[in-house]
Every structure is written in C-alpha cells, then in structure tokens.
Design a protein around this motif. Structure first.
Motif, PDB file in Angstrom:
ATOM      1  N   UNK A  88     -21.464   8.501  -6.917  1.00 39.04           N
ATOM      2  CA  UNK A  88     -20.311   8.805  -6.069  1.00 39.04           C
ATOM      3  C   UNK A  88     -20.567  10.101  -5.311  1.00 39.04           C
ATOM      4  N   UNK A  89     -20.174  10.107  -4.060  1.00 37.20           N
ATOM      5  CA  UNK A  89     -20.327  11.274  -3.197  1.00 37.20           C
ATOM      6  C   UNK A  89     -18.950  11.610  -2.636  1.00 37.20           C
ATOM      7  N   UNK A  90     -18.478  12.819  -2.926  1.00 39.75           N
ATOM      8  CA  UNK A  90     -17.137  13.240  -2.512  1.00 39.75           C
ATOM      9  C   UNK A  90     -17.271  14.440  -1.588  1.00 39.75           C
ATOM     10  N   UNK A 125     -27.232  13.345   1.131  1.00 42.84           N
ATOM     11  CA  UNK A 125     -26.981  12.532  -0.068  1.00 42.84           C
ATOM     12  C   UNK A 125     -26.404  11.155   0.256  1.00 42.84           C
ATOM     13  N   UNK A 126     -26.027  10.919   1.505  1.00 40.90           N
ATOM     14  CA  UNK A 126     -25.392   9.645   1.872  1.00 40.90           C
ATOM     15  C   UNK A 126     -26.257   8.425   1.523  1.00 40.90           C
ATOM     16  N   UNK A 127     -27.566   8.431   1.767  1.00 37.81           N
ATOM     17  CA  UNK A 127     -28.341   7.215   1.477  1.00 37.81           C
ATOM     18  C   UNK A 127     -28.364   6.825   0.001  1.00 37.81           C
ATOM     19  N   UNK A 164     -18.452   6.624  -1.318  1.00 32.99           N
ATOM     20  CA  UNK A 164     -18.286   7.870  -0.577  1.00 32.99           C
ATOM     21  C   UNK A 164     -16.799   8.073  -0.337  1.00 32.99           C
ATOM     22  N   UNK A 165     -16.285   9.210  -0.778  1.00 33.27           N
ATOM     23  CA  UNK A 165     -14.860   9.511  -0.647  1.00 33.27           C
ATOM     24  C   UNK A 165     -14.694  10.796   0.156  1.00 33.27           C
ATOM     25  N   UNK A 210     -22.704   0.196  -0.019  1.00 32.33           N
ATOM     26  CA  UNK A 210     -21.847   1.372  -0.167  1.00 32.33           C
ATOM     27  C   UNK A 210     -20.437   1.083   0.335  1.00 32.33           C
ATOM     28  N   UNK A 211     -19.457   1.716  -0.311  1.00 27.35           N
ATOM     29  CA  UNK A 211     -18.078   1.654   0.178  1.00 27.35           C
ATOM     30  C   UNK A 211     -17.634   3.060   0.561  1.00 27.35           C
TER      31      UNK A 211
END
Length: 347
Positions: free
Chosen positions: A171-173, A220-222, A227-228, A253-254
């Motif tokens: 998870x990426x916030x 870090x997106x890839x 992703x929030x 990814x969502x």
C-alpha cells in the motif's frame, strides 16, 4: 414485517450513535504567549445552525457564548459552505483573535484567510477530527475495487470469476495525517506493507514500513497494489497523479482518492481506465466537484464515485463538537490547541 416494525427500524437507524474518535498526526500544540489569541467571549456562526444542541458542552468548558459583536474574541464557524459569511465577520470584527473552522482541509479558501492570519488571527481546523470515518471509506473503496464490485453491481449475467485480495499487498499512501494513521491500523490485519509519502521524509510515520518524500512517492508507484491519496491540495500535490504516474501503475493496482479532487488529473484518469492501465479507481472527491451529470466516470465499470460522503453530517457532528470543546478550553486556559491551521501554508 408489520408497519410498526418498519417504523421502529427507521427510528433506530435515525438515532444511530457513532463511536468515532479523533485521530491526529500530532498531539495538542502548546501555543506560546507570542501567538496566543486574546481571550474573551465566543460566538457560534451562523447563529441559526448552532452545534447540534452542543452549546451547553461549550459553556461547561468555560465559554461565554454571545451573538456576533464587539464582545466576540473567539469564533466557532459551523457552515461548510458559507465562506463569504466568515470573511465578512472577520472584516467587520477585527478584534476576533481565534477562529475554529469546520473543515479538515482549508486549501479551497486559504488565500482568503491568509490576510487575516498575517494580521494575527489564530486558526484551528477539524484536521484529524474526521479521520476514522474517512479512513473507513478509503478501505471500503479499495476492497470494493479489488473485488470488482463496480462491474458486479452493474452485471446482468453471471460472468467469470475474477478479483484481487488486499492480503499481503503493498500500500502506498500520500499524506501523513490522521487519516493515514487510521488507515494503517485498519489495514494491519491484512498484513499490508505500507509506504507513506509526505513533505518531509525525515519525519517517519508511526506504523509505516517506509516514509518517503514526494519524489519517493512517485518512485514507489510501480510497486504499489493500493494507492490512497490523503494529502492536502497544494501547488506541490496538484495532479500528483497524472499521465506519467498512471502509466507507471501496475495493471492490478487500485487508486483511491479521499483527499481533494485536484490531486488527480481527471481526464488522464479516464484515459487510463479506458486503456486498462490500472485495475480501478475509487473517488470520494473529484475535479471538478461535483462531477457533471453523465460524466464517463459514473458509468465506468472500473470506477466508483461517491459524493464526498466519506464523512457524512451525522458522523461528523459529534466529532466537530468535541474538537470545539477541546479548543475552547485551549482558548480560555490551557493554550493546548488541536488542529492548528496555517492559511499561509494552505493546511
């Protein structure tokens, strides 16, 4: 089910009491004498809205409540829309020294508050007050997208089995406030690895596996499965998700936005969803907001649009009242304010 039973059921839903609590990234801030607002009577504005019958709570905290006038030193502003009314009050009553805002984010009107902040008006916002319901909504959108509920809800035939799981995901916030902290806790049972992007990467976020700056967020997106976006809208975060970032995402990814609409380039998102560059997008905020009727995102089988309802009025009333109570005490005695806002910075 009898008519009486139906009416009782409706009454129970109407009377539902939420047990949310505030969640802020920082503790109450002790404000030094050089910044302390001048103490005095408190006005609730607009007068006809009040605080859902919470005036007695403020009086118990020590507030002397008065109509807007020369006595007013503290102003609790309760309208989420009538910013003109707030500006008018500040211009007509320059003796006001403290304003409690009902919003978690102040980016939409920070420029209008900036002159008053620069002349010494002290502002507090609702940042963190609504973190729990908003984080809950973010998790709901992420799970629904992974399980392809937008498509399933519109289906008229059985279809094929498909879907993703949050367990063990990356998870990426973006954003390190109370929403982020609460969402980390909510995702912990799923064994999620969490990376948080924030303005200053040196300030590690409790509970996160990694803290990065804005450049690190993009890098870090890839790797991200979920992703929030939970950050303030500033010049640095406008269209932080645009063509390049969408192309960098996994096809599985969502993307969830419960922050501010302009963080995403809407046209780029529509193209990416059409091209299946990502698995899905859940938006509680949009650009423009509200979306025009019949916008393609409303009917897209990879999208969920909710009408800025992550924190409904019924959910936030007790949370805002508690924020007001705590800051009335700070205003009148302790000096420990929660949710200090800086219109110059925009949050």
């Amino acid at each position: 089910m009898t008519h009486e039973t139906v009416q009782t059921s409706k009454a129970n839903r109407t009377a539902l009491a939420y047990s949310h609590r505030s969640r802020t990234a920082t503790e109450a801030e002790l404000v030094g004498d050089d910044r302390r607002p001048a103490v005095g009577a408190v006005t609730i504005l607009p007068a006809d809205r009040g605080l859902a019958g919470g005036e007695s709570v403020l009086e118990a905290a020590g507030a002397t409540l008065v109509p807007l006038g020369d006595e007013t030193r503290g102003l609790i502003f309760t309208s989420p829309r009538d910013v003109d009314g707030l500006i008018d009050a500040l211009e007509r009553h320059p003796q006001i020294s403290w304003v409690q805002l009902p919003f978690a984010g102040i980016d939409h009107f920070a420029d209008r508050l900036k002159p008053h902040a620069e002349r010494g008006v002290f502002f507090t916002s609702a940042k963190g007050a609504y973190a729990q319901p908003v984080a809950e909504h973010a998790l709901a959108l992420a799970l629904a997208l992974q399980r392809q509920l937008p498509m399933r809800a519109r289906a008229t035939s059985w279809g094929r089995q498909s879907g993703l799981s949050l367990y063990g995901a990356n998870a990426l916030i973006l954003g390190a406030g109370g929403i982020c902290l609460e969402l980390i806790d909510l995702m912990r049972p799923f064994g999620v690895t969490v990376t948080v992007g924030r303005r200053l990467a040196a300030q590690a976020v409790p509970g996160a596996d990694r803290t990065v700056d804005l450049d690190g967020f993009r890098a870090a997106i890839p790797e991200a499965d979920v992703i929030v976006l939970a950050a303030a809208a500033t010049g640095a975060t406008r269209h932080v998700i645009a063509d390049a970032e969408l192309r960098a995402m996994k096809q599985t990814a969502v993307l969830v936005n419960i922050a501010r609409g302009p963080l995403i380039d809407t046209e780029a998102l529509v193209r990416a969803l059409d091209d299946e560059q990502l698995f899905g997008a859940g938006l509680d905020v949009t650009d423009p907001e509200p979306l025009p009727d019949d916008h393609p995102l409303f009917s897209h089988e990879r999208a969920i649009i909710t009408p800025h309802s992550a924190d409904t009025p019924d959910m936030i009333k007790p949370l805002f009242l508690e924020r007001c109570r705590a800051n009335v005490e700070a205003f009148l005695s302790s000096g420990r304010f929660i949710g200090v806002a800086d219109p110059v910075l925009g949050y």
